[in-house]
Write a protein that holds these residues in place. Sequence first.
Motif, PDB file in Angstrom:
ATOM      1  N   ALA A   1      53.495  30.470  -6.650  1.00 45.03           N
ATOM      2  CA  ALA A   1      52.984  31.715  -6.064  1.00 45.03           C
ATOM      3  C   ALA A   1      51.579  31.960  -6.596  1.00 45.03           C
ATOM      4  O   ALA A   1      51.200  31.433  -7.648  1.00 45.03           O
ATOM      5  CB  ALA A   1      53.888  32.899  -6.397  1.00 45.03           C
ATOM      6  N   VAL A   2      50.816  32.780  -5.865  1.00 49.47           N
ATOM      7  CA  VAL A   2      49.446  33.099  -6.262  1.00 49.47           C
ATOM      8  C   VAL A   2      49.215  34.603  -6.082  1.00 49.47           C
ATOM      9  O   VAL A   2      49.496  35.163  -5.017  1.00 49.47           O
ATOM     10  CB  VAL A   2      48.411  32.313  -5.430  1.00 49.47           C
ATOM     11  N   LEU A   3      48.716  35.237  -7.135  1.00 45.89           N
ATOM     12  CA  LEU A   3      48.318  36.642  -7.102  1.00 45.89           C
ATOM     13  C   LEU A   3      46.804  36.702  -7.245  1.00 45.89           C
ATOM     14  O   LEU A   3      46.247  36.160  -8.194  1.00 45.89           O
ATOM     15  CB  LEU A   3      48.987  37.408  -8.246  1.00 45.89           C
ATOM     16  N   VAL A   4      46.133  37.367  -6.298  1.00 51.36           N
ATOM     17  CA  VAL A   4      44.673  37.427  -6.289  1.00 51.36           C
ATOM     18  C   VAL A   4      44.226  38.880  -6.416  1.00 51.36           C
ATOM     19  O   VAL A   4      44.734  39.764  -5.717  1.00 51.36           O
ATOM     20  CB  VAL A   4      44.088  36.822  -4.999  1.00 51.36           C
ATOM     21  N   SER A   5      43.287  39.113  -7.338  1.00 50.91           N
ATOM     22  CA  SER A   5      42.696  40.438  -7.506  1.00 50.91           C
ATOM     23  C   SER A   5      41.195  40.326  -7.302  1.00 50.91           C
ATOM     24  O   SER A   5      40.593  39.279  -7.556  1.00 50.91           O
ATOM     25  CB  SER A   5      43.004  40.981  -8.903  1.00 50.91           C
ATOM     26  N   GLY A   6      40.586  41.401  -6.853  1.00 51.71           N
ATOM     27  CA  GLY A   6      39.139  41.398  -6.665  1.00 51.71           C
ATOM     28  C   GLY A   6      38.658  42.755  -6.229  1.00 51.71           C
ATOM     29  O   GLY A   6      39.445  43.685  -6.020  1.00 51.71           O
ATOM     30  N   TYR A   7      37.355  42.878  -6.097  1.00 53.12           N
ATOM     31  CA  TYR A   7      36.773  44.130  -5.610  1.00 53.12           C
ATOM     32  C   TYR A   7      36.543  44.033  -4.111  1.00 53.12           C
ATOM     33  O   TYR A   7      36.984  44.876  -3.347  1.00 53.12           O
ATOM     34  CB  TYR A   7      35.465  44.414  -6.334  1.00 53.12           C
ATOM     35  N   HIS A   8      35.883  42.949  -3.697  1.00 57.50           N
ATOM     36  CA  HIS A   8      35.635  42.736  -2.275  1.00 57.50           C
ATOM     37  C   HIS A   8      36.632  41.708  -1.727  1.00 57.50           C
ATOM     38  O   HIS A   8      37.564  41.306  -2.413  1.00 57.50           O
ATOM     39  CB  HIS A   8      34.187  42.285  -2.068  1.00 57.50           C
ATOM     40  N   ARG A   9      36.431  41.293  -0.505  1.00 56.05           N
ATOM     41  CA  ARG A   9      37.403  40.438   0.174  1.00 56.05           C
ATOM     42  C   ARG A   9      37.615  39.112  -0.568  1.00 56.05           C
ATOM     43  O   ARG A   9      36.668  38.491  -1.042  1.00 56.05           O
ATOM     44  CB  ARG A   9      36.933  40.144   1.602  1.00 56.05           C
ATOM     45  N   GLN A  10      38.872  38.678  -0.631  1.00 56.52           N
ATOM     46  CA  GLN A  10      39.243  37.406  -1.246  1.00 56.52           C
ATOM     47  C   GLN A  10      40.057  36.607  -0.229  1.00 56.52           C
ATOM     48  O   GLN A  10      40.935  37.159   0.437  1.00 56.52           O
ATOM     49  CB  GLN A  10      40.076  37.625  -2.508  1.00 56.52           C
ATOM     50  N   VAL A  11      39.765  35.307  -0.110  1.00 53.92           N
ATOM     51  CA  VAL A  11      40.450  34.441   0.843  1.00 53.92           C
ATOM     52  C   VAL A  11      41.032  33.244   0.102  1.00 53.92           C
ATOM     53  O   VAL A  11      40.322  32.581  -0.669  1.00 53.92           O
ATOM     54  CB  VAL A  11      39.491  33.936   1.948  1.00 53.92           C
ATOM     55  N   ILE A  12      42.314  32.962   0.317  1.00 54.84           N
ATOM     56  CA  ILE A  12      42.954  31.777  -0.255  1.00 54.84           C
ATOM     57  C   ILE A  12      42.921  30.666   0.784  1.00 54.84           C
ATOM     58  O   ILE A  12      43.384  30.840   1.910  1.00 54.84           O
ATOM     59  CB  ILE A  12      44.415  32.069  -0.652  1.00 54.84           C
ATOM     60  N   ASN A  13      42.394  29.525   0.411  1.00 51.55           N
ATOM     61  CA  ASN A  13      42.220  28.410   1.341  1.00 51.55           C
ATOM     62  C   ASN A  13      42.750  27.129   0.697  1.00 51.55           C
ATOM     63  O   ASN A  13      42.405  26.813  -0.443  1.00 51.55           O
ATOM     64  CB  ASN A  13      40.725  28.247   1.669  1.00 51.55           C
ATOM     65  N   GLY A  14      43.605  26.421   1.401  1.00 52.13           N
ATOM     66  CA  GLY A  14      44.077  25.132   0.914  1.00 52.13           C
ATOM     67  C   GLY A  14      45.523  25.117   0.475  1.00 52.13           C
ATOM     68  O   GLY A  14      46.082  24.039   0.285  1.00 52.13           O
ATOM     69  N   LEU A  15      46.141  26.275   0.286  1.00 52.34           N
ATOM     70  CA  LEU A  15      47.549  26.298  -0.092  1.00 52.34           C
ATOM     71  C   LEU A  15      48.433  26.132   1.136  1.00 52.34           C
ATOM     72  O   LEU A  15      48.124  26.669   2.204  1.00 52.34           O
ATOM     73  CB  LEU A  15      47.902  27.630  -0.773  1.00 52.34           C
ATOM     74  N   PRO A  16      49.538  25.419   1.016  1.00 50.01           N
ATOM     75  CA  PRO A  16      50.482  25.345   2.142  1.00 50.01           C
ATOM     76  C   PRO A  16      50.983  26.736   2.505  1.00 50.01           C
ATOM     77  O   PRO A  16      51.072  27.631   1.652  1.00 50.01           O
ATOM     78  CB  PRO A  16      51.611  24.470   1.589  1.00 50.01           C
ATOM     79  N   SER A  17      51.317  26.932   3.758  1.00 53.33           N
ATOM     80  CA  SER A  17      51.732  28.251   4.232  1.00 53.33           C
ATOM     81  C   SER A  17      53.005  28.734   3.544  1.00 53.33           C
ATOM     82  O   SER A  17      53.260  29.932   3.477  1.00 53.33           O
ATOM     83  CB  SER A  17      51.939  28.221   5.746  1.00 53.33           C
ATOM     84  N   GLY A  18      53.807  27.813   3.015  1.00 57.88           N
ATOM     85  CA  GLY A  18      55.047  28.210   2.376  1.00 57.88           C
ATOM     86  C   GLY A  18      54.889  28.761   0.977  1.00 57.88           C
ATOM     87  O   GLY A  18      55.856  29.274   0.396  1.00 57.88           O
ATOM     88  N   VAL A  19      53.694  28.677   0.393  1.00 54.29           N
ATOM     89  CA  VAL A  19      53.463  29.215  -0.955  1.00 54.29           C
ATOM     90  C   VAL A  19      53.134  30.698  -0.822  1.00 54.29           C
ATOM     91  O   VAL A  19      52.121  31.060  -0.230  1.00 54.29           O
ATOM     92  CB  VAL A  19      52.318  28.480  -1.669  1.00 54.29           C
ATOM     93  N   PRO A  20      53.973  31.592  -1.370  1.00 53.48           N
ATOM     94  CA  PRO A  20      53.687  33.026  -1.231  1.00 53.48           C
ATOM     95  C   PRO A  20      52.447  33.419  -2.009  1.00 53.48           C
ATOM     96  O   PRO A  20      52.164  32.866  -3.070  1.00 53.48           O
ATOM     97  CB  PRO A  20      54.951  33.694  -1.785  1.00 53.48           C
ATOM     98  N   ARG A  21      51.732  34.386  -1.457  1.00 54.32           N
ATOM     99  CA  ARG A  21      50.542  34.875  -2.128  1.00 54.32           C
ATOM    100  C   ARG A  21      50.383  36.367  -1.870  1.00 54.32           C
ATOM    101  O   ARG A  21      50.808  36.873  -0.816  1.00 54.32           O
ATOM    102  CB  ARG A  21      49.290  34.100  -1.721  1.00 54.32           C
TER     103      ARG A  21
END
Length: 375
Positions: free
Chosen positions: A167-187
């Motif tokens: 799983a991946v948890l992303v924090s930020g101030y402005h927009r964040q995009v996850i690219n390259g992970l398989p669709s089955g990995v929750p984020r």
Amino acid sequence: MRHLRILWLGAAVMLTACQRPGDAPAGPQQASLLPPDQASAHVIAAAPPAAHTAASVAGSLPAPLAPIRAVGTDEAIKPFDFAGTSGGIGPAVCRFDGLQLPPGTKVYAAGGYGGAAQAFQIDQSGHQATRMDVAVNQPSAPVVLMLGSYEPTVWNVGWSPGTRILAVLVSGYHRQVINGLPSGVPRIVSTRDNHGACPSFSLSGDRLDSLNSAARLVFGRNVDMVFPARSGKVLVSESGAEAGRWVTDRAAQAAESFRLADAPLAGEAGLEEAVRKGYLREATPADVRDWQMAAAAARGPGDVPPVYGGTKPRPIGMYHAYVVLKPFTLPAGLYGAHSATFFVPKGLPRPKGTLGHSTLYDFNTLSCAGVACWH
């Protein structure tokens, strides 16, 4: 008056009880149920349909409204982007439903203030996009990632064969995009701009005191290791070893594919593009002298004593100095070394957009805006 109101209310109740379900009113009713002292308002109250009245008396509710259906076929509808270009709406609840971490799972945090600067935007924050390449090498144990960046960032994720990212948890101030992970990995992408429910955390410099509390909330345990990014790259590997080869999802896209449509190029690339398209021209020393003379004439002598040898006008830097030739929008990212100086001739409007650390001299108002102005 109080006794009159009580008598009036009692009469209204009796009239309502005496009405038969099948009786239909002759037409709109005058506001006869108002108190006597308010009857002059003459409010018109339409009676409910007879079918609804009968249903209420029978003790049943009216039939519920049918769900909204699209007119025609599926080709007649399209996605409704309620959040615009901010990167979507953040999670209402900060949790991964159904996620159970196997024993020995590693919680790794990685990131920084921003990645490698890109010459485009992925949101409307006024900041140019950055790119962060994350390579994970941990085949000996499952991994969950906590990624953080202040700047709008495209996270390109790769891993070594045998590495399992749960799983991946992303924090930020402005927009964040996850690219390259398989669709089955929750984020979860929870930022200030998308009003996400997760607590924000930072990986900039020594500001790491928010990491463990966020990790405990989402994953039930502290962070095992923090990996700071450098120059837009971060190797997530406790051994420090790189893999013999890296892989990513087949559907991974180029970072520029997330570019915000119709937004001008950012930073210096945007300035160069504006020159090529005729919105700007490079300023000359003559443009600076014209401004200094016009500004001095507008100020007048004032109540200032004479200075021996005279005074010299404040110098204006010529680094990234431009004259506006026609209406245009300032490129994003005009901060620090990417800042510029703009002269707006009389008769032309000020450019739209954010000045950042730049300075603008307006011949229309003989005013200065920006960091280099005297205030």
